[in-house]
Structure formats: C-alpha cells, structure tokens
Design a protein around this motif. Structure first.
Motif, PDB file in Angstrom:
ATOM      1  N   HIS A 223    -102.236   8.326 -14.382  1.00  0.00           N
ATOM      2  CA  HIS A 223    -102.379   7.099 -15.167  1.00  0.00           C
ATOM      3  C   HIS A 223    -103.228   7.301 -16.414  1.00  0.00           C
ATOM      4  CE1 HIS A 223    -101.397   5.046 -11.138  1.00  0.00           C
ATOM      5  NE2 HIS A 223    -100.337   4.989 -11.909  1.00  0.00           N
ATOM      6  N   GLU A 224    -104.165   8.242 -16.364  1.00  0.00           N
ATOM      7  CA  GLU A 224    -104.964   8.511 -17.552  1.00  0.00           C
ATOM      8  C   GLU A 224    -104.164   9.257 -18.609  1.00  0.00           C
ATOM      9  OE1 GLU A 224    -108.513  10.579 -16.509  1.00  0.00           O
ATOM     10  OE2 GLU A 224    -109.604   8.753 -15.952  1.00  0.00           O
ATOM     11  N   LYS A 225    -103.389  10.220 -18.192  1.00  0.00           N
ATOM     12  CA  LYS A 225    -102.693  11.090 -19.146  1.00  0.00           C
ATOM     13  C   LYS A 225    -101.345  10.532 -19.584  1.00  0.00           C
ATOM     14  CE  LYS A 225    -104.949  15.271 -17.358  1.00  0.00           C
ATOM     15  NZ  LYS A 225    -105.720  15.536 -18.582  1.00  0.00           N
ATOM     16  N   PHE A 226    -100.741   9.664 -18.776  1.00  0.00           N
ATOM     17  CA  PHE A 226     -99.401   9.170 -19.088  1.00  0.00           C
ATOM     18  C   PHE A 226     -99.329   7.654 -18.867  1.00  0.00           C
ATOM     19  CE2 PHE A 226     -98.918  13.636 -18.015  1.00  0.00           C
ATOM     20  CZ  PHE A 226     -98.157  14.101 -19.079  1.00  0.00           C
ATOM     21  N   PRO A 227     -99.889   6.882 -19.805  1.00  0.00           N
ATOM     22  CA  PRO A 227     -99.844   5.416 -19.671  1.00  0.00           C
ATOM     23  C   PRO A 227     -98.400   4.925 -19.552  1.00  0.00           C
ATOM     24  CG  PRO A 227    -101.296   6.075 -21.476  1.00  0.00           C
ATOM     25  CD  PRO A 227    -100.581   7.315 -21.028  1.00  0.00           C
ATOM     26  N   GLY A 228     -98.194   3.971 -18.657  1.00  0.00           N
ATOM     27  CA  GLY A 228     -96.863   3.417 -18.456  1.00  0.00           C
ATOM     28  C   GLY A 228     -96.072   4.076 -17.358  1.00  0.00           C
ATOM     29  N   VAL A 229     -96.493   5.263 -16.922  1.00  0.00           N
ATOM     30  CA  VAL A 229     -95.836   5.927 -15.794  1.00  0.00           C
ATOM     31  C   VAL A 229     -96.285   5.259 -14.499  1.00  0.00           C
ATOM     32  CG1 VAL A 229     -95.808   8.066 -14.443  1.00  0.00           C
ATOM     33  CG2 VAL A 229     -95.429   8.139 -16.912  1.00  0.00           C
ATOM     34  N   VAL A 230     -95.358   5.104 -13.565  1.00  0.00           N
ATOM     35  CA  VAL A 230     -95.682   4.446 -12.302  1.00  0.00           C
ATOM     36  C   VAL A 230     -95.695   5.462 -11.161  1.00  0.00           C
ATOM     37  CG1 VAL A 230     -94.701   2.274 -13.070  1.00  0.00           C
ATOM     38  CG2 VAL A 230     -93.273   3.854 -11.776  1.00  0.00           C
ATOM     39  N   THR A 231     -96.490   5.154 -10.156  1.00  0.00           N
ATOM     40  CA  THR A 231     -96.484   5.915  -8.909  1.00  0.00           C
ATOM     41  C   THR A 231     -96.248   4.936  -7.764  1.00  0.00           C
ATOM     42  OG1 THR A 231     -98.897   5.737  -8.626  1.00  0.00           O
ATOM     43  CG2 THR A 231     -98.052   7.661  -9.815  1.00  0.00           C
ATOM     44  N   ALA A 232     -95.439   5.329  -6.811  1.00  0.00           N
ATOM     45  CA  ALA A 232     -95.110   4.465  -5.681  1.00  0.00           C
ATOM     46  C   ALA A 232     -95.306   5.244  -4.387  1.00  0.00           C
ATOM     47  CB  ALA A 232     -93.681   3.957  -5.778  1.00  0.00           C
ATOM     48  N   ALA A 233     -95.927   4.608  -3.423  1.00  0.00           N
ATOM     49  CA  ALA A 233     -96.215   5.257  -2.141  1.00  0.00           C
ATOM     50  C   ALA A 233     -95.268   4.759  -1.069  1.00  0.00           C
ATOM     51  CB  ALA A 233     -97.657   4.983  -1.722  1.00  0.00           C
ATOM     52  N   GLU A 234     -94.588   5.697  -0.404  1.00  0.00           N
ATOM     53  CA  GLU A 234     -93.863   5.347   0.807  1.00  0.00           C
ATOM     54  C   GLU A 234     -94.882   5.430   1.943  1.00  0.00           C
ATOM     55  OE1 GLU A 234     -90.380   6.785   3.865  1.00  0.00           O
ATOM     56  OE2 GLU A 234     -91.749   8.155   2.876  1.00  0.00           O
ATOM     57  N   GLU A 235     -95.484   4.298   2.244  1.00  0.00           N
ATOM     58  CA  GLU A 235     -96.566   4.262   3.227  1.00  0.00           C
ATOM     59  C   GLU A 235     -96.254   3.149   4.211  1.00  0.00           C
ATOM     60  OE1 GLU A 235     -99.619   4.135   5.579  1.00  0.00           O
ATOM     61  OE2 GLU A 235     -99.597   2.401   4.241  1.00  0.00           O
ATOM     62  N   SER A 236     -96.098   3.500   5.469  1.00  0.00           N
ATOM     63  CA  SER A 236     -95.526   2.577   6.446  1.00  0.00           C
ATOM     64  C   SER A 236     -96.561   1.901   7.341  1.00  0.00           C
ATOM     65  CB  SER A 236     -94.521   3.335   7.326  1.00  0.00           C
ATOM     66  OG  SER A 236     -95.136   4.477   7.918  1.00  0.00           O
ATOM     67  N   THR A 237     -97.844   2.083   7.077  1.00  0.00           N
ATOM     68  CA  THR A 237     -98.865   1.473   7.921  1.00  0.00           C
ATOM     69  C   THR A 237     -99.635   0.416   7.135  1.00  0.00           C
ATOM     70  OG1 THR A 237    -100.729   2.950   7.370  1.00  0.00           O
ATOM     71  CG2 THR A 237     -99.116   3.766   8.965  1.00  0.00           C
ATOM     72  N   ALA A 238    -100.667  -0.108   7.743  1.00  0.00           N
ATOM     73  CA  ALA A 238    -101.497  -1.124   7.086  1.00  0.00           C
ATOM     74  C   ALA A 238    -102.725  -0.503   6.438  1.00  0.00           C
ATOM     75  CB  ALA A 238    -101.914  -2.185   8.101  1.00  0.00           C
ATOM     76  N   PHE A 239    -102.639   0.756   6.055  1.00  0.00           N
ATOM     77  CA  PHE A 239    -103.760   1.416   5.389  1.00  0.00           C
ATOM     78  C   PHE A 239    -104.161   0.582   4.169  1.00  0.00           C
ATOM     79  CE2 PHE A 239    -106.050   4.418   2.816  1.00  0.00           C
ATOM     80  CZ  PHE A 239    -106.672   5.253   3.734  1.00  0.00           C
ATOM     81  N   PRO A 240    -105.435   0.228   4.047  1.00  0.00           N
ATOM     82  CA  PRO A 240    -105.829  -0.711   2.989  1.00  0.00           C
ATOM     83  C   PRO A 240    -105.948  -0.052   1.615  1.00  0.00           C
ATOM     84  CG  PRO A 240    -107.756  -0.049   4.263  1.00  0.00           C
ATOM     85  CD  PRO A 240    -106.564   0.581   4.941  1.00  0.00           C
ATOM     86  N   GLY A 241    -105.607  -0.828   0.590  1.00  0.00           N
ATOM     87  CA  GLY A 241    -105.880  -0.417  -0.780  1.00  0.00           C
ATOM     88  C   GLY A 241    -104.993   0.670  -1.330  1.00  0.00           C
ATOM     89  N   VAL A 242    -103.783   0.824  -0.810  1.00  0.00           N
ATOM     90  CA  VAL A 242    -102.900   1.889  -1.303  1.00  0.00           C
ATOM     91  C   VAL A 242    -102.603   1.700  -2.788  1.00  0.00           C
ATOM     92  CG1 VAL A 242    -100.581   2.872  -1.130  1.00  0.00           C
ATOM     93  CG2 VAL A 242    -101.872   2.356   0.940  1.00  0.00           C
TER      94      VAL A 242
END
Length: 755
Positions: free
Chosen positions: A476-495
């Motif tokens: 996010h610092e080096k490439f503004p506007g690029v997105v990251t998405a997590a395939e995370e299947s639990t209730a882990f907080p703050g992903v």
C-alpha cells in the motif's frame, strides 16, 4: 614459471567439488622474481588455445594449458589491481549507480575445438552486482527489489551484454550455473560464494532465451539441479529449466489507467470481479492442450468483461506450476508467469490490454505453501531453507506441501519482494492471498500434539502475522490504489483493518461466512426456509466488522459440490429462479462482489479444469437469461452509488423487514453518500406471489423499480412492479410512508427513490 596451484585443487575444480572456485579462477596476486605479478586463470573445457587480450593496447599474451581438461593460466606483469574490473575488489562503496554495467581491463580470447575464435569477459574479474547495502538489506529482510539483484540479470560488461547469476544458498558446498551457454557443464561457471550465503557469477556467453539451472552440491554431498527461485520465465511443464528473460522489452500503454489508479479509493468504488482460470475459460487451437495465448485471451476477455460490465478480473495463480491439476496453487516459479499461455512479454500485453479497456487485473498469490518437487524450493541447498525445519510447522497435512518459514528474514524478503514484483513489472492491480487461515494458526488441520505453540503458549502464528503486516504495508505504501484481499475463513479479528490500528492491513477479506450461510439456506426447499431465516440475516450482524468481499468462487463448484445451479432445489423453473434470486441477493448485499467463470451461465456441471466452461449452454434461453441477469446486476451496481459507496459502513444499510420468517421475506435499504437516492430491496425466497405487500419507506413520492430478477428477459414469470410505485401516505415498519409491493416469486425487486 610453474603454476602455484596444486594438482589436488585443480582436480577438485574439475570435478566440481572445490569449496571456493573463485580462489583459483580469475586474476590473483603472486610474487614473480621478487616483483608483484598476477596469475590469470580460467577453465575452458572446449578450448584448444587461449590468450589474455589487453583491452587498451590490444596486445595478446598466450595462456598455458595447465591441465588437459582446459585449465589455463597466464602470468602477467604488475599487481592484481591492474587486471581487475573496476570495484571487483569487493569495495562496494565506489560501485556506480548502475550495477548492471561495468568495464573490464582485459578479456579472454579462445579458439574452440572447431577452430572458431571468440572473446569474452572473465567471469571472475567482474565486480559483484550486489553492494554492501544490498547485502545489508537482504540480511535484514528488507530488500524490496530483490528481483533486480538475484536470479538472472542482464548486464553489460565492456560494452557487451552477458548475464549475472545470483542465488541464495547459504548451506551449499558449491554452486554452478548450467545451461545452453555451457553445454550444461557447470565446471567453468562455478559461482563465487560470500558470507551472506549468496553465490554469484557473471557469464558473458549467456543470452536472452537460454535455458539454465543452478547445480548445487548440497550439504549432504549430493548434486542437485534447481530452478532459479527468481527465474522470470520457465520451460513448458513437464520441463523445468528457467529461461533468461528481458523484462524491459514491452512498451506499456496504460499510463492513463495507472495514473487514475493512484487516486482510486477501493472503499467507495464499485467492484464486480470475474474469477478466471485461464486454462479453461475458453479453449481452442492454441499453443498446446488447447491453451490459448495470453494475447488471444486478453482480446477475448476484454470483449466479454466489457459486455458483462465486470470491473475486474481475478486470475487463479499464473505462477509457473508443474502440476496443471493444482490450478496454479502449488507454484514453483514464483517470479515466472506460466509458459502454458506464452512468454512474460505476452502476459505484459495481457495486463496492458485489459488496462487500456478499463478493466483491472487481480491475481491469486500463494505465500502459504509450496510443493515438494525436487527442482523447486524444497530443501533448496540440502537444508530447510525456505521451509520450516520442524515438520510440525513446515509441512501442510492437507495438501502435502511445505510451509514457508516466516520467522526467517530472507524468506520474508523473498515473499514480500515477490508480491511487489508483480505490481512493479506487470502492473497488477491487486493480490488475493490464498489460504490465509492456514498461515495464521499453528494448529490449522492438526490434532493435539501435532503442532507447536507460540512463545506465549497460543496457537497464533506470530511470525506469519508479522509477515502479512509487512506485506500489506509495503504494497500500500509503494503502490497506491492496489488492493489486497485475504481468503480467510475464520473470525480472526482485524484482517482488513490497518496495521497502525492493530490489524493485518488487507484491503478486503473474503466473507466465507456469508457464502456458507447463503448457500446452506438456498439449498433448503422453500417450504422449509421459514425455519432458517437467521441464516439470511446473520451476516448483517458482523457485515461491517471487516471490509468484506462476497465470493462465489471456484471452491464452491468443485470436489463433488456440483455447480451452483445444481445445488438449487426444486424443479427446472425453480432451480433457475433460485439461482437468479441468490445472485440478486448477493449483488444487493453490502460488500464487493466476485463470481467464478461459468456461474454467469448457470452451468449444470461442476467446474473441471480439463473441460472448462460450457459455452454451448447459451443456445438455451434459460442460460442466456442467467447471463443477462449477471450483466444487468453489474450495471445496476455501477449506476447506483447506494450499492457501493458505503459497502463497509453501517450508514450504507438499513433493515426494513427482517422478521417475516413465516413468508421468507426480507426487505432492506441500501444508501450512498449524502444526496444519493436510496434503494429499496425486496426479497421473496418462496415461489408464492404476494400482492399488496406493504413496505415502509423513508421518503414519500415515487419509487421506480429499476430491477426485478423475475423479468421475462431473465427467464422469469414477469411478475413486476413496473414502472414503479407511489407511496400511499400510510406509515409502516416504523417509517413515515409506505408502498404496496407485488412480491415476485423467488425473486428480488429493487426500487430507487425518484422524488
């Protein structure tokens, strides 16, 4: 003068077991008749004769054949500095800004066994491409442009291009580079080692297009050929060599897109994602096995996505992978787009072409695990280098793969640099990170006694968490506007919360809970749905705890689950109506949207990577109706800010009626920024038409029906509220006014307030 090199040392050099070939080869200081002199040595197995050529005067000095297998030496006047290329003494402070270019003080001329003459720069007199600062950053795990130092880097020495090879293998006894340029005989190209564990050599005869590998004598005394971990291209599987590649050849034409992307806010923009497996989306007379070329695919996908109004495509992993059946999720070539569809330049064209037509490109990225194939990262130098040494932390019990050692600086560096590489060199717009849950939990798919607690006794993988934060911050610092998405299947907080706020820093998190609950609900016969209303409404309890993306991905239509259409209950009409209902509910629910290829056709068969999409289904009205429905849903989202501006805020959603479980009806409002007209969404999950159904609304006036999934254009029964409804001046649902809606069967109606 007799050579000062022992016969045993020459023997070890010739059989490839010498621990430090650079201590013999290249220019070395000696004393001759009481004066400083230089012994220049080279190994040229194919040479009949060789000379040292002064690059300034052009004079030639013959080299003596010390050993019949091609070990040559020349004793030259003057100190060794006279014969070294600038900065080859290891003093990196004076290295020029462009470490890919340097000049030499001499070159080697040779005549081979066929009588052909050639000239080359001495690999062992060429300065390292790595500076002290490079080595420091690598040691700290912070060299974000590692891909411009390690691997096969095209480099100009003495005005001629060659290739600099560098690889991290700290526990190898010796490393050779073998390839087309040396007949796959690495004796003449044994790399120089260093305290940093990086082996390096410049090979002037190597060129773009040559295939190569690193040949390592590992810590167990075994020779093994390895694919370059930083290789930019690879042979078509089942062949496994890396290919020297120039990543600067493509001329990019997407500057408008890239400029706009920097200003793009992924929180408040529409995002309709089409998930694609390039090998099976469409097939035809392509390169091999029916695989189409990246360039052909680009043109076809652009035309299709524009027609279907998808804003982005998401590619299942395009990294080189040996087993096609892994769909790319067991990658070996982390820096190489798969050669199944063409060259790296072809893939650059693919991304460029998508951008020029306003379509973003997201790729699946797999830092969770890698396969055990012998030519890959597994036990790279004979040790657990990239993977964790403890099998309880280093092997994945579900997939038979190895898990990265996130606690090791160099491994984190490799992965973060790899992520940035795709954004830098290929202009990728987003990374969807696979299997995040398996990274976050030490006990993932493990029984008691099969896992090791963290330092606090917990089950969280603290090193993996820190790696994911570092990855997201760097992206996010080096490439503004690029997105990251997590395939995370639990209730882990703050992903999807910022790192500075204690989160992992992802832009989005896949809402696996919504997906599971919705599909489970839809599989019920309508007569039983009244008992499962909470499966519909539960997602709104936590909908704004993360920045959610709603996925109906490939995982929902494989491994015996059947296609989405086949999972729907009822007769033929009800199956199609239920699928239209599911999609319409999904597209109006808060969150960004993702649909896997074939879902927009209403395929009967579950996805198979060998069979692909059943495009022939478009010969039938019912399947064309599903396709038109998806295109119109994408259009409705794009044209109505209420469906995307506040996807991640309570302010963007309001329940109107979520208590009517008996009739399996839910009604809600979607809202955008102030001034944007709200949308009213009415969902009927039974095949019963309900006329005069009173719905409370916040504004008096006309509510236009802008979408109804029961429209005959989609294959529905055409029970509509067109052109819309006027309020009746009677309050309802704790709102000042109301409208009387005809609830279409197994359908969603969307109304927009027109004033």
């Amino acid at each position: 003068m007799h050579t000062q090199v022992s016969l045993s040392a020459i023997g070890r050099l010739l059989d490839g077991t010498h621990e430090d070939p650079a201590s013999l080869l290249g220019p070395h200081p000696i004393s001759y008749r009481g004066e400083s002199a230089t012994a220049v040595r080279t190994l040229l197995p194919e040479a009949q004769a060789a000379w040292i050529v002064d690059t300034v005067s052009g004079t030639k000095r013959p080299m003596r054949r010390i050993h019949p297998q091609g070990f040559f030496e020349a004793i030259c006047d003057g100190p060794v500095d006279t014969y070294l290329s600038p900065d080859s003494t290891g003093d990196s402070k004076s290295v020029t800004m462009n470490a890919h270019q340097t000049s030499s003080r001499y070159r080697i001329e040779m005549i081979n066994q066929h009588g052909e003459t050639s000239n080359m720069q001495d690999p062992y007199a060429t300065p390292s491409i790595l500076t002290d600062f490079d080595r420091y950053l690598i040691g700290e795990g912070k060299h974000h442009k590692l891909y411009e130092r390690l691997g096969a880097q095209i480099r100009t020495v003495d005005g001629k291009k060659g290739v600099n090879f560098a690889v991290w293998a700290p526990n190898a006894r010796t490393v050779q580079v073998v390839g087309d340029f040396n007949g796959w005989d690495g004796r003449a190209h044994a790399a120089r080692g260093s305290d940093s564990g990086i082996w390096e050599i410049f090979i002037p005869t190597a060129k773009v297009g040559d295939k190569y590998k690193f040949r390592l004598l590992n810590e167990h005394g075994q020779w093994v050929d390895k694919t370059d971990p930083m290789g930019f291209a690879a042979e078509l599987p089942p062949l496994t060599a890396s290919i020297i590649t120039d990543l600067t050849k493509h001329t990019w034409n997407d500057s408008d897109w890239m400029t706009k992307r920097e200003q793009w806010n992924p929180m408040h923009e529409p995002m309709n994602v089409y998930e694609v497996h390039l090998g099976s989306w469409q097939t035809g007379p392509g390169r091999t096995h029916g695989w189409l070329d990246y360039r052909d695919l680009a043109k076809r996908l652009v035309e299709y996505c524009k027609r279907m109004r998808f804003t982005h495509i998401e590619l299942m992993p395009i990294n080189e992978h040996p087993f096609t059946g892994s769909w790319g999720y067991q990658a070996v070539g982390y820096f190489a787009p798969t050669s199944r569809h063409g060259s790296p330049e072809d893939f650059m064209y693919f991304v460029d072409h998508m951008h020029q037509h306003g379509i973003g490109v997201i790729v699946d990225w797999v830092p969770a695990h890698f396969p055990k194939d012998q030519h890959g990262l597994a036990r790279f130098d004979g040790s657990a280098l990239y993977e964790h040494a403890d099998v309880r932390q280093g092997e994945h019990p579900d997939w038979g793969t190895l898990i990265f050692n996130y606690g090791r600086n160099e491994v984190r560096n490799f992965l973060v640099a790899n992520a940035l590489f795709w954004l830098d060199k290929y202009h990728i717009d987003g990374l969807r990170v696979d299997a995040v849950a398996s990274m976050l939990y030490l006990d993932y798919s493990r029984e008691d006694g099969e896992w090791v607690p963290n330092q606090y006794g917990g089950r969280e993988n603290l090193e993996a968490m820190e790696f994911l934060r570092e990855f997201n911050v760097a992206v996010h610092e080096k490439f503004p506007g690029v997105v990251t998405a997590a395939e995370e299947s639990t209730a882990f907080p703050g992903v999807s919360r910022p790192v500075y706020d204690g989160g992992l820093g992802f832009t989005y998190k896949w809402n696996m809970g919504w997906m599971n609950d919705s599909l489970r609900y839809m599989k019920n016969e309508p007569i039983h749905r009244s008992h499962h209303q909470n499966e519909l409404t539960f997602s709104l309890i936590y909908a704004f705890t993360e920045n959610f993306m709603l996925p109906l991905s490939h995982d929902e239509v494989v491994h015996g689950k059947g296609s989405l259409l086949s999972q729907m209950p009822g007769d033929m009409w009800q199956k199609f109506a239920n699928l239209r209902l599911l999609y319409s509910y999904m597209w109006t629910h808060p969150g960004k949207k993702l649909l896997f290829q074939g879902g927009e056709l209403g395929m009967w068969n579950e996805w198979n990577h060998d069979d692909g999409v059943d495009w022939m289904l478009l010969d039938f009205d019912t399947h064309r109706g599903i396709q038109q429905l998806v295109a119109d849903l994408n259009r409705v989202v794009i044209e109505n800010p209420a469906l995307y501006q506040l996807d991640f805020s309570h302010d963007g959603f309001e329940w109107v009626d979520n208590q009517n479980a008996a009739d399996s009806i839910i009604v809600y409002l979607r809202k955008g920024f102030e001034g944007e007209p709200p949308l009213l969404v009415c969902c009927n999950f039974t095949p019963v038409v309900r006329t005069g159904y009173r719905v409370g609304v916040p504004n008096s006036g006309h509510w236009k029906e802008i979408f109804n999934s029961d429209n005959e254009a989609y294959g529905g029964t055409n029970v509509l509220n067109a052109p819309g409804l006027d309020t009746i001046g009677v309050g309802h649902h704790m709102r000042p006014d109301s409208i009387e809606v005809t609830m279409s069967p197994l359908a969603v109606s969307v109304f927009r307030f027109e004033g």
